[in-house]
Design a protein around this motif. Structure first.
Motif, PDB file in Angstrom:
ATOM      1  N   LEU A  10       0.720  -1.231   0.159  1.00  0.00           N
ATOM      2  CA  LEU A  10      -0.089   0.076  -0.024  1.00  0.00           C
ATOM      3  C   LEU A  10       0.632   1.291  -0.116  1.00  0.00           C
ATOM      4  O   LEU A  10       1.874   1.124   0.555  1.00  0.00           O
ATOM      5  CB  LEU A  10      -0.687   0.095   1.469  1.00  0.00           C
ATOM      6  CG  LEU A  10      -1.988  -1.230   1.257  1.00  0.00           C
ATOM      7  CD1 LEU A  10      -2.545  -1.334   2.587  1.00  0.00           C
ATOM      8  CD2 LEU A  10      -3.197  -0.616   0.474  1.00  0.00           C
ATOM      9  N   VAL A  17      -2.409   2.626   7.504  1.00  0.00           N
ATOM     10  CA  VAL A  17      -2.924   1.433   6.942  1.00  0.00           C
ATOM     11  C   VAL A  17      -3.478   0.547   8.169  1.00  0.00           C
ATOM     12  O   VAL A  17      -4.371   0.000   8.297  1.00  0.00           O
ATOM     13  CB  VAL A  17      -1.787   0.591   6.205  1.00  0.00           C
ATOM     14  CG1 VAL A  17      -2.378  -0.951   5.943  1.00  0.00           C
ATOM     15  CG2 VAL A  17      -1.360   1.195   5.214  1.00  0.00           C
ATOM     16  N   THR A 104       5.547   3.469   2.051  1.00  0.00           N
ATOM     17  CA  THR A 104       4.985   2.364   1.718  1.00  0.00           C
ATOM     18  C   THR A 104       4.942   1.444   2.979  1.00  0.00           C
ATOM     19  O   THR A 104       5.790   1.229   3.635  1.00  0.00           O
ATOM     20  CB  THR A 104       5.757   1.762   0.576  1.00  0.00           C
ATOM     21  OG1 THR A 104       5.820   2.923  -0.577  1.00  0.00           O
ATOM     22  CG2 THR A 104       5.011   0.590  -0.177  1.00  0.00           C
ATOM     23  N   SER A 135      -7.457   0.254  -0.591  1.00  0.00           N
ATOM     24  CA  SER A 135      -6.529   0.967  -1.610  1.00  0.00           C
ATOM     25  C   SER A 135      -7.081   2.371  -1.760  1.00  0.00           C
ATOM     26  O   SER A 135      -6.343   3.429  -1.861  1.00  0.00           O
ATOM     27  CB  SER A 135      -6.363   0.477  -2.863  1.00  0.00           C
ATOM     28  OG  SER A 135      -7.201   0.368  -3.913  1.00  0.00           O
ATOM     29  N   THR A 138      -6.720   4.142   1.765  1.00  0.00           N
ATOM     30  CA  THR A 138      -5.416   4.349   2.211  1.00  0.00           C
ATOM     31  C   THR A 138      -4.554   4.888   1.045  1.00  0.00           C
ATOM     32  O   THR A 138      -3.421   5.480   1.092  1.00  0.00           O
ATOM     33  CB  THR A 138      -4.628   3.357   2.764  1.00  0.00           C
ATOM     34  OG1 THR A 138      -4.596   2.320   2.135  1.00  0.00           O
ATOM     35  CG2 THR A 138      -5.412   3.217   4.177  1.00  0.00           C
ATOM     36  N   PHE A 141      -3.301   0.007  -3.193  1.00  0.00           N
ATOM     37  CA  PHE A 141      -2.925  -1.283  -3.084  1.00  0.00           C
ATOM     38  C   PHE A 141      -2.480  -2.020  -4.293  1.00  0.00           C
ATOM     39  O   PHE A 141      -3.286  -1.883  -5.138  1.00  0.00           O
ATOM     40  CB  PHE A 141      -3.913  -2.118  -2.362  1.00  0.00           C
ATOM     41  CG  PHE A 141      -3.794  -3.409  -1.945  1.00  0.00           C
ATOM     42  CD1 PHE A 141      -4.175  -4.610  -2.709  1.00  0.00           C
ATOM     43  CD2 PHE A 141      -3.138  -3.989  -0.811  1.00  0.00           C
ATOM     44  CE1 PHE A 141      -3.907  -5.844  -2.494  1.00  0.00           C
ATOM     45  CE2 PHE A 141      -2.753  -5.330  -0.498  1.00  0.00           C
ATOM     46  CZ  PHE A 141      -3.165  -6.308  -1.447  1.00  0.00           C
TER      47      PHE A 141
END
Length: 151
Positions: A10, A17, A104, A135, A138, A141
């Motif tokens: 992500l 996350v 990430t 995804s 956040t 993804f």
């Protein structure tokens, strides 16, 4: 018994996350596959705490998921049980979060303990659909691999 593992990335920091798994307002935005929506969510996000989520489809069909948080390590790991209200089958979900460069996060999700392969496959596809929604919550993804196992 059957289980599966999903791994991906992500484009968001690990705290964001993790928060998407622990905060009801964010969780309710992505924790339903496809055209299903979360209509109710109750949780006690503590070890030993329980959760109950009601999913509803456009046709009014409802499904309820319930379980217990077994392990919570902030920004690192979650473990919880999973049971649909129309079955006594209980599976276990383990999620691991790892910080990578450039804000990430890698995510590793394993769900284990399925008695039937078809149930495992259906749940695997549901998680993939949910992670697509995650995804959006956040940002970005991108699954790199998924595996199914029979014991």
């Amino acid at each position: 018994m059957y289980d599966f593992t999903l791994k991906g990335y992500l484009n968001s920091d690990v705290a964001t996350v993790y928060q998407a798994f622990s905060e009801p307002d964010i969780l309710s935005k992505w924790f339903a596959p496809g055209n299903l929506m979360v209509s109710q969510m109750m949780l006690s996000f503590t070890e030993g705490g329980q959760y109950r989520t009601v999913l509803v489809g456009p046709d009014g069909f409802q499904q309820t998921i319930m379980g217990t948080y077994q392990e919570i390590v902030p920004n690192e790991r979650l473990s919880f049980t999973w049971r649909w209200d129309d079955t006594n089958d209980i599976t276990k979900v383990d999620v691991t979060f790892n910080t990578l460069p450039n804000s990430t996060t890698s995510i590793h999700l394993c769900q284990s303990g399925f008695a039937q392969e078809q149930d495992m496959l259906s749940q695997q596809y549901a998680w993939l659909a949910c992670l697509e929604k995650l995804s959006l919550a956040t940002r970005n993804f991108s699954p790199v691999q998924h595996q199914a196992y029979a014991a």
